[in-house]
Scaffold this active site. Structure first.
Site, PDB file in Angstrom:
ATOM      1  CE1 TYR A 119      -2.860  -3.250   0.494  1.00  0.00           C
ATOM      2  CE2 TYR A 119      -4.360  -1.433   0.153  1.00  0.00           C
ATOM      3  CZ  TYR A 119      -4.099  -2.782   0.147  1.00  0.00           C
ATOM      4  OH  TYR A 119      -5.075  -3.656  -0.229  1.00  0.00           O
TER       5      TYR A 119
ATOM      6  CG  ASP B 153     -14.023  -6.969  -1.015  1.00  0.00           C
ATOM      7  OD1 ASP B 153     -13.802  -6.482   0.107  1.00  0.00           O
ATOM      8  OD2 ASP B 153     -14.433  -6.293  -1.984  1.00  0.00           O
TER       9      ASP B 153
ATOM     10  CE  LYS C 211       1.918 -17.368  -5.470  1.00  0.00           C
ATOM     11  NZ  LYS C 211       1.165 -18.576  -5.851  1.00  0.00           N
TER      12      LYS C 211
ATOM     13  CG  ASP D  79      -8.249  -4.691   0.740  1.00  0.00           C
ATOM     14  OD1 ASP D  79      -9.394  -4.730   1.229  1.00  0.00           O
ATOM     15  OD2 ASP D  79      -7.855  -3.795  -0.008  1.00  0.00           O
TER      16      ASP D  79
ATOM     17  CG  ASP E 232      -1.952 -19.853  -4.890  1.00  0.00           C
ATOM     18  OD1 ASP E 232      -1.612 -19.963  -3.695  1.00  0.00           O
ATOM     19  OD2 ASP E 232      -1.211 -20.205  -5.821  1.00  0.00           O
TER      20      ASP E 232
END
Ligand code: ATP
Length: 364
Positions: free
Chosen positions: A136, A252, A191, A248, A224
């Site tokens: 970010y 969702d 990851k 984030d 993933d």
């Protein structure tokens, strides 16, 4: 007269005034029934502040926030703020950085149980998302912006991962898994096969923190495969620990499993301050139509009460706890009703934001 607590109300953009207005009136009513003395004051932020002062996060707003006990923030439509905004590019990043709100706690729970077969009825997980760094660029540098153009055809985006941020967010996740007493499982998302250094540092800190929590299990999972398993077997998750970007995105996705963004609350918390703010954005497609679902913002407000209860500011005042439970119970009751007036349209009902709110208040 009992001690009075100051709650700052920041409406934000788009559906912000509608959902924050609803959350505020639910809180006002629930608090007065539970002997909790709250004093509300509105502070300008977002486009409302820009129109008056040419900036979306005025210093006066920041100062008044510092002097209050808790904040309720609506969504900020930062992506469309004018380029001459002095707080460009993002007020919400500035808030998180200025007040060191390093933990973003995002519970995802089946609330529309049984009445809508599209949504599983047994989901109860919490995403603990690091809130101050990672990919970010609006908050991951001391000064400046973490994206730049070395030439006209190239963009470089900086990712920042620090030991301190990884450690403290891990502590938050492990403490939460212990307190929830569900399966006492923390799933750390990474990851590290590709982001070898950054995610390697993250996992190293997670493992160190785990040593102080022998009663909590740790599972490390690729982002993933987590995205897949959230769809296939969401009931197996308890606390999901993730850095900023993965947290984030996964929140969702997880919100979609229980009915959508209108039902997804969140708390931005640090050691000294906390802010209620739903997961959703400003939803310009439905802004001003009076149909937004206020549940996410209302439940975020209940999370703020729980944070205050256990913080120095709340001084273990039982009224915080009772008010939060009263709000949650009223929501639970309302969302299990089969009357379409007990739901907004995004989850198959017919209620407007204000109708939903007044029916909820009558249940408190
Ligand atoms: P922003 O640019 O502020 O992020 P957005 O529209 O890109 O806004 P969201 O605001 O998160 O992103 O909205 C995504 C979708 O979810 C939209 O269709 C929106 O109408 C819907 N939505 C979001 N919040 C709510 C809500 N509280 N009630 C009903 N629908 C919502």
């Amino acid at each position: 007269m009992s001690h009075s607590y100051k709650i700052a109300v920041l409406n934000g953009d788009g559906i912000g005034p509608e959902v924050v207005g609803s959350a505020r009136s639910v809180l006002e009513n629930a608090a007065s029934k539970n002997n909790l003395n709250l004093e509300f004051f509105e502070l300008p932020i977002g486009m409302e502040a820009y129109r008056k002062w040419g900036r979306t996060f005025p210093p006066e707003t920041m100062q008044s926030m510092r002097e209050s006990d808790g904040w309720i923030l609506g969504p900020l439509q930062s992506g469309s703020y004018p380029r001459d905004d002095k707080d460009y590019p993002m007020a919400s990043g500035k808030i998180r950085k200025a007040f060191d709100l390093y933990a973003n706690i995002r519970p995802v729970k089946s609330l529309v149980q049984g009445s809508d077969s599209r949504f599983p009825s047994n989901i109860d997980l919490v995403i603990v998302r690091e809130n101050t760094e990672d990919f970010y660029p609006d908050r991951n540098l001391f000064k400046g912006y973490g994206e730049f153009w070395p030439n006209q055809d190239t963009v470089v985006s900086l990712r920042v991962v620090t030991r301190n941020a990884c450690r403290r967010i891990s502590e938050t996740a492990f403490n939460l898994a212990r307190a929830r007493k569900k399966t006492r499982l923390v799933t750390a998302i990474h990851k590290a096969n590709v982001l070898i250094e950054g995610d390697g540092l993250f996992l190293g800190e997670v493992r160190k923190v785990k040593e102080s929590f022998p009663d909590v299990r740790l599972e490390e999972k690729l982002v993933d495969s987590t995205a897949l398993d959230l769809i296939l077997s969401p009931e197996n998750f308890d606390v999901i620990l993730a850095m900023n970007m993965f947290g984030d995105i996964l929140s969702d996705e997880a919100a979609g499993l229980v009915g959508g963004l209108g039902l997804a609350p969140s708390l931005n918390a640090g050691d000294k301050y906390a802010m209620a703010q739903s997961v959703h954005g400003s939803a310009p497609d439905i802004a001003g139509k009076g149909i937004a679902n206020p549940v996410a913002e209302i439940l975020s407000t209940a999370m703020l009460l729980d944070w205050l209860y256990s913080s120095e500011k709340g001084r273990n005042n039982e009224s915080f706890f009772k008010t939060a439970r009263a709000i949650e119970n009223a929501i639970k009751m309302q969302l299990t009703s089969s009357d379409p007036r007990d739901r907004t349209r995004d989850i198959g009902g017919q209620a407007s934001t204000t109708e939903f709110t007044s029916r909820l208040i009558s249940r408190l």
